[in-house]
Design a protein around this motif. Structure first.
Motif, PDB file in Angstrom:
ATOM      1  N   ARG A 184       0.838  -1.204   0.000  1.00 56.77           N
ATOM      2  CA  ARG A 184       0.000   0.000   0.000  1.00 56.77           C
ATOM      3  C   ARG A 184       0.878   1.261   0.000  1.00 56.77           C
ATOM      4  NH1 ARG A 184      -1.454   3.986   2.335  1.00 56.77           N
ATOM      5  NH2 ARG A 184      -0.127   3.584   4.134  1.00 56.77           N
ATOM      6  N   ARG A 185       1.948   1.201   0.805  1.00 53.16           N
ATOM      7  CA  ARG A 185       2.857   2.364   0.854  1.00 53.16           C
ATOM      8  C   ARG A 185       3.523   2.596  -0.504  1.00 53.16           C
ATOM      9  NH1 ARG A 185       5.266   0.337   5.766  1.00 53.16           N
ATOM     10  NH2 ARG A 185       4.103   1.129   7.536  1.00 53.16           N
ATOM     11  N   ALA A 186       3.848   1.500  -1.157  1.00 52.64           N
ATOM     12  CA  ALA A 186       4.482   1.625  -2.480  1.00 52.64           C
ATOM     13  C   ALA A 186       3.522   2.290  -3.465  1.00 52.64           C
ATOM     14  CB  ALA A 186       4.911   0.251  -2.994  1.00 52.64           C
ATOM     15  N   MET A 187       2.247   1.951  -3.355  1.00 49.57           N
ATOM     16  CA  MET A 187       1.252   2.601  -4.233  1.00 49.57           C
ATOM     17  C   MET A 187       1.182   4.090  -3.935  1.00 49.57           C
ATOM     18  SD  MET A 187      -1.892   0.065  -4.898  1.00 49.57           S
ATOM     19  CE  MET A 187      -2.447   1.065  -6.249  1.00 49.57           C
ATOM     20  N   GLU A 188       1.266   4.393  -2.658  1.00 49.12           N
ATOM     21  CA  GLU A 188       1.254   5.800  -2.235  1.00 49.12           C
ATOM     22  C   GLU A 188       2.470   6.523  -2.804  1.00 49.12           C
ATOM     23  OE1 GLU A 188       1.060   5.907   1.996  1.00 49.12           O
ATOM     24  OE2 GLU A 188       0.963   8.075   2.098  1.00 49.12           O
ATOM     25  N   GLU A 189       3.595   5.824  -2.783  1.00 51.04           N
ATOM     26  CA  GLU A 189       4.848   6.429  -3.254  1.00 51.04           C
ATOM     27  C   GLU A 189       4.845   6.621  -4.783  1.00 51.04           C
ATOM     28  OE1 GLU A 189       8.305   4.109  -2.253  1.00 51.04           O
ATOM     29  OE2 GLU A 189       9.648   5.364  -3.467  1.00 51.04           O
ATOM     30  N   PHE A 190       4.421   5.600  -5.500  1.00 55.19           N
ATOM     31  CA  PHE A 190       4.574   5.648  -6.966  1.00 55.19           C
ATOM     32  C   PHE A 190       3.371   6.274  -7.665  1.00 55.19           C
ATOM     33  CE2 PHE A 190       7.182   1.725  -5.906  1.00 55.19           C
ATOM     34  CZ  PHE A 190       8.370   2.433  -5.833  1.00 55.19           C
ATOM     35  N   LYS A 191       2.251   6.347  -6.977  1.00 55.57           N
ATOM     36  CA  LYS A 191       1.044   6.990  -7.529  1.00 55.57           C
ATOM     37  C   LYS A 191       0.758   6.495  -8.954  1.00 55.57           C
ATOM     38  CE  LYS A 191       1.311  11.096  -4.625  1.00 55.57           C
ATOM     39  NZ  LYS A 191       2.247  10.475  -3.659  1.00 55.57           N
ATOM     40  N   PHE A 192       0.525   5.209  -9.044  1.00 54.82           N
ATOM     41  CA  PHE A 192       0.246   4.610 -10.352  1.00 54.82           C
ATOM     42  C   PHE A 192      -1.019   5.211 -10.963  1.00 54.82           C
ATOM     43  CE2 PHE A 192       2.392   1.150  -7.965  1.00 54.82           C
ATOM     44  CZ  PHE A 192       3.499   1.012  -8.779  1.00 54.82           C
ATOM     45  N   ASN A 193      -1.039   5.291 -12.276  1.00 55.56           N
ATOM     46  CA  ASN A 193      -2.251   5.733 -12.953  1.00 55.56           C
ATOM     47  C   ASN A 193      -3.253   4.593 -13.066  1.00 55.56           C
ATOM     48  OD1 ASN A 193       0.196   7.368 -14.304  1.00 55.56           O
ATOM     49  ND2 ASN A 193      -1.643   8.639 -14.133  1.00 55.56           N
ATOM     50  N   MET A 194      -2.732   3.368 -13.065  1.00 58.48           N
ATOM     51  CA  MET A 194      -3.630   2.215 -13.107  1.00 58.48           C
ATOM     52  C   MET A 194      -2.917   1.031 -12.490  1.00 58.48           C
ATOM     53  SD  MET A 194      -6.404   0.696 -13.617  1.00 58.48           S
ATOM     54  CE  MET A 194      -7.414   1.960 -14.385  1.00 58.48           C
ATOM     55  N   SER A 195      -3.671   0.247 -11.758  1.00 52.84           N
ATOM     56  CA  SER A 195      -3.117  -0.980 -11.199  1.00 52.84           C
ATOM     57  C   SER A 195      -4.080  -2.119 -11.493  1.00 52.84           C
ATOM     58  CB  SER A 195      -2.928  -0.845  -9.691  1.00 52.84           C
ATOM     59  OG  SER A 195      -2.618  -2.101  -9.142  1.00 52.84           O
ATOM     60  N   TYR A 196      -3.580  -3.149 -12.126  1.00 47.05           N
ATOM     61  CA  TYR A 196      -4.375  -4.358 -12.327  1.00 47.05           C
ATOM     62  C   TYR A 196      -4.086  -5.255 -11.131  1.00 47.05           C
ATOM     63  CZ  TYR A 196      -4.757  -2.386 -16.961  1.00 47.05           C
ATOM     64  OH  TYR A 196      -5.001  -1.538 -17.998  1.00 47.05           O
ATOM     65  N   THR A 197      -4.949  -5.166 -10.148  1.00 51.57           N
ATOM     66  CA  THR A 197      -4.713  -5.871  -8.883  1.00 51.57           C
ATOM     67  C   THR A 197      -5.507  -7.168  -8.868  1.00 51.57           C
ATOM     68  OG1 THR A 197      -4.475  -3.710  -7.848  1.00 51.57           O
ATOM     69  CG2 THR A 197      -4.708  -5.594  -6.377  1.00 51.57           C
ATOM     70  N   ALA A 198      -4.824  -8.242  -8.543  1.00 47.24           N
ATOM     71  CA  ALA A 198      -5.478  -9.558  -8.519  1.00 47.24           C
ATOM     72  C   ALA A 198      -5.327 -10.179  -7.146  1.00 47.24           C
ATOM     73  CB  ALA A 198      -4.859 -10.472  -9.570  1.00 47.24           C
ATOM     74  N   MET A 199      -6.373 -10.904  -6.734  1.00 47.66           N
ATOM     75  CA  MET A 199      -6.254 -11.693  -5.509  1.00 47.66           C
ATOM     76  C   MET A 199      -5.509 -12.972  -5.867  1.00 47.66           C
ATOM     77  SD  MET A 199      -9.960 -11.258  -3.709  1.00 47.66           S
ATOM     78  CE  MET A 199     -10.915 -11.831  -5.097  1.00 47.66           C
ATOM     79  N   TYR A 200      -4.549 -13.331  -5.044  1.00 47.09           N
ATOM     80  CA  TYR A 200      -3.739 -14.511  -5.350  1.00 47.09           C
ATOM     81  C   TYR A 200      -4.598 -15.777  -5.336  1.00 47.09           C
ATOM     82  CZ  TYR A 200      -0.615 -18.431  -4.727  1.00 47.09           C
ATOM     83  OH  TYR A 200       0.002 -19.646  -4.866  1.00 47.09           O
ATOM     84  N   SER A 201      -4.381 -16.613  -6.328  1.00 49.86           N
ATOM     85  CA  SER A 201      -4.913 -17.976  -6.242  1.00 49.86           C
ATOM     86  C   SER A 201      -3.888 -18.898  -6.882  1.00 49.86           C
ATOM     87  CB  SER A 201      -6.274 -18.096  -6.924  1.00 49.86           C
ATOM     88  OG  SER A 201      -6.153 -18.005  -8.297  1.00 49.86           O
ATOM     89  N   PRO A 202      -3.638 -20.039  -6.248  1.00 58.96           N
ATOM     90  CA  PRO A 202      -2.576 -20.928  -6.725  1.00 58.96           C
ATOM     91  C   PRO A 202      -2.885 -21.483  -8.109  1.00 58.96           C
ATOM     92  CG  PRO A 202      -3.398 -21.618  -4.571  1.00 58.96           C
ATOM     93  CD  PRO A 202      -4.338 -20.588  -5.088  1.00 58.96           C
TER      94      PRO A 202
END
Lengths: 214, 448
Positions: free
Chosen positions: B322-340
């Motif tokens: 979360r802090r990294a997102m705050e730092e880099f201020k991405f314009n878009m993030s394709y965030t996925a929930m992990y599944s094996p």
């Protein structure tokens, strides 16, 4: 992918063995891994090279995995049998000149000793210390290949090692020069725990190199 | 792998589902009447009737619970209202429009699922037949957007991903073929061209000394842009941070045809998680790359991929992301929930972050993304942006377009002739993830 002939198989324990195959001009950098499969099996698995860059053969150290088809089939090979080898791959490759400082700490669990064995075969004069963690003393795979004063065996399941406990317990108790280049290879739990321990001792993240096995 | 498709709604959806089944059968998946047996379940939804939508929610909640104890990939398509679509994005693994149906097997494979046909024949680890695929003349789905495969396979062995086992080794396509295809596309009027590869910026590493490097390939494309005197944007995806060099960023900065949008998968903002993921980069390396991008191409937009709830991810480690997102201020993030994923190393590890916790982390990051997008988007109000018009917007009487940085801009117009054209649009308002503007002018700029 190329076919190679098996020269020898050395059985180190009931479940762990070394497969030696003819070199056939195969080039790699110490620390890299290859993908292996028996001749008639499509599924490949990756194994670090156990032998040195200058050895006239290639060796890999393999532990038979309970549900692993490839490791079971490779164990049944005989001298003269063929196997398929692909590679080399990976970024754990090692050359002492690439690093600032000449202090090297190698930490391995189980067959994670494999790349370090290759490092030492390739650079025998290296200023290193290897910490190898296994459950029982008989899993100290070919420790005679290392200088006695440069290797510490940690055993978590019996007291036959130099230290009774896990490698993480051992390193926690040690003083460490923060300039040490630290290489970790083995199971992911060990690697992530060791990462905390090393950084707490002042080793910068940039000096920690890891290869996750399982 | 077995699949099951549920069709809700009218005959149009039935017709759509027949085509979905055809595509999945061709990819080697096997139909099952029993959804409990399936590893892949899709639904052709209908937003027109509330009852049909209620059924979707009922099913997807059930399927997502199944994910606690089995591997399952879910997808949804059909007639979906914008509001429902937004909600489905969070619930389904894959949502797509029917026009993108041919890409469905590719979308599924991004989830690390190999097709049964591949399992039967094994993979060709050296990708020796890949040239045949590269030489197939594609049937482009658009007359202004196209993809050029430049590299196939992966040698990185991230622990969460089965691609190295399903796609084989990294193989680079001959640069002369890439450049020839690009020149042809530009001559045909294509305006948005994406260079594709599993590790696109590893291009050339398998043929050191025999083939150009990735930055050199980009340089040659940049020079081509200057020579052709046509306006077009060239993107690439997906790069791996390990192989992202300053030289790549410098070349992008240098040439107008190289789009100022960089997709740089981070996956996690925590070094220990990155180690477990076997990512071969740490946050220091990632930070250096982002700093180089900001320094050399300050106008570039930055997109990323993140996995939440990876095996063993603690609250503290998630907080680092979360802090990294705050730092880099991405314009878009394709965030996925992990599944094996079967075949991947991490499949053997405990999937020990609960589904509810993964959802919570996904929600936190989505809110974080929203937080930084709002001021960024608002800073664009009153500015005139160059856009590529892509089609009708879901808002009646509007067209949808993308900036060079792939920001969505809609503007009032019913003129379908604008689709596939560059235009200048003045931004008049901004929302969380899109902009609204007024058409200023349409022109074919030749300013390379």
């Amino acid at each position: 992918m190329r076919e190679f002939k098996v020269e020898i198989i050395r059985y180190l324990t009931d479940s762990t063995y070394v497969v030696r195959i003819k070199r056939n001009g195969f080039k790699f950098q110490t620390g890299q891994f290859v993908m292996l499969s028996p001749e008639k099996l499509a599924q490949q698995r990756e194994y670090s090279v156990y032998s040195g860059e200058n050895d006239p053969y290639i060796e890999v150290l393999i532990r038979e995995v309970k549900d692993g088809d490839t490791s079971k089939r490779l164990k049944l090979l005989h001298p003269g049998d063929k196997l398929k080898l692909d590679g080399p791959f990976g970024f754990f490759n090692f050359h002492p000149d690439k690093f600032t400082g000449d202090l090297f700490l190698f930490v391995a669990t189980g067959t994670g000793i494999s790349p370090f064995h290759s490092f030492i075969r390739t650079f025998p004069k290296l200023n290193y210390h290897l910490i190898h963690g296994v459950r029982y003393g008989h899993e100290a795979y070919e420790h005679d290949d290392f200088a006695k004063d440069r290797i510490t065996l940690c055993t978590s399941g019996d007291s036959s090692g130099d230290f009774e406990g896990r490698v993480t317990d051992y390193v926690t108790l040690q003083k460490l020069n923060p300039d040490t280049n630290c290489f970790l290879c083995g199971n992911s739990e060990m690697i992530t725990e060791m990462f905390d321990i090393l950084t707490a001792k002042g080793v910068p993240v940039s000096n920690i190199y890891s290869e996750v096995y399982f | 792998m077995k699949y099951h498709v549920i069709t809700l709604g009218c005959q149009m959806n039935l017709s759509d589902s027949e085509r979905v089944i055809s595509v999945l059968d061709e990819a080697g998946y096997e139909w099952t009447d029993n959804e409990e047996e399936a590893g892949l379940i899709g639904i052709l939804a209908c937003s027109v009737r509330q009852k049909a939508i209620d059924k979707v929610y009922s099913r997807i909640h059930k399927w997502n619970k199944w994910k606690d104890h089995k591997n399952l990939v879910t997808f949804i398509s059909g007639c979906i209202l914008p509001n429902d679509h937004e909600k489905f994005l969070k619930l389904f693994d894959i949502t797509f429009q029917m026009k993108d149906l041919p890409k469905l097997p590719e979308m599924i494979s991004r989830y690390g699922v190999t097709t049964p046909a591949q399992l039967k024949i094994g993979i060709d680890p050296h990708n020796e037949n890949i040239e045949r695929f590269w030489n197939v003349k594609p049937s482009y789905q658009s007359n202004y957007e196209a993809f050029i495969p430049i590299q196939n396979g992966c040698d990185k062995f991230c622990s969460f991903c089965a691609v190295p086992y399903t796609r084989g080794r990294e193989v680079s396509r001959p640069s002369k073929d890439i450049l020839a295809e690009l020149a042809l596309l530009v001559a045909q009027g294509f305006k948005s061209i994406t260079l594709l590869g599993q590790n696109v910026n590893s291009y050339g590493l398998d043929k050191k000394g025999e083939e150009v490097t990735f930055p050199e390939l980009l340089r040659q494309i940049g020079e081509m842009g200057k020579r052709l005197k046509k306006e077009f944007w060239v993107y690439f995806t997906s790069p791996h941070p390990r192989d992202m060099t300053d030289e790549v960023i410098e070349v992008i900065a240098q040439y107008p045809v190289l789009a100022k949008q960089i997709h740089l998968p981070m996956q996690s903002g925590d070094d220990k998680v990155l180690i477990r993921m076997n990512r071969k980069h740490n946050m220091g390396k990632y930070r250096d790359i982002v700093h180089s991008i900001r320094r050399l191409i300050p106008e570039a937009t930055l997109f990323t991929d993140i996995i939440v709830g990876f095996t063993g991810e603690t609250e503290e480690q998630f907080e680092n992301t979360r802090r990294a997102m705050e730092e880099f201020k991405f314009n878009m993030s394709y965030t996925a929930m992990y599944s094996p994923r079967p075949g991947a190393t991490s499949h053997r590890w405990d999937d020990d972050v609960s589904q509810d916790e993964k959802k919570r982390r996904l929600h936190v990051l989505t809110e974080e993304l929203r937080k930084y997008n709002v001021p960024y988007n608002k800073s664009l109000v009153d500015k005139t942006l160059r856009v590529l018009v892509r089609g009708a917007d879901r808002k009646e009487g509007y067209l949808s377009s993308l900036t060079e940085g792939k920001l969505i801009v809609r503007f009032a117009s019913n003129n379908k002739d604008l689709i596939g054209q560059f235009a200048d649009v003045k931004v008049v308002s901004a929302s969380d993830f899109s902009l609204e503007g007024e058409l200023v002018k349409v022109k074919e700029a030749v300013t390379q």
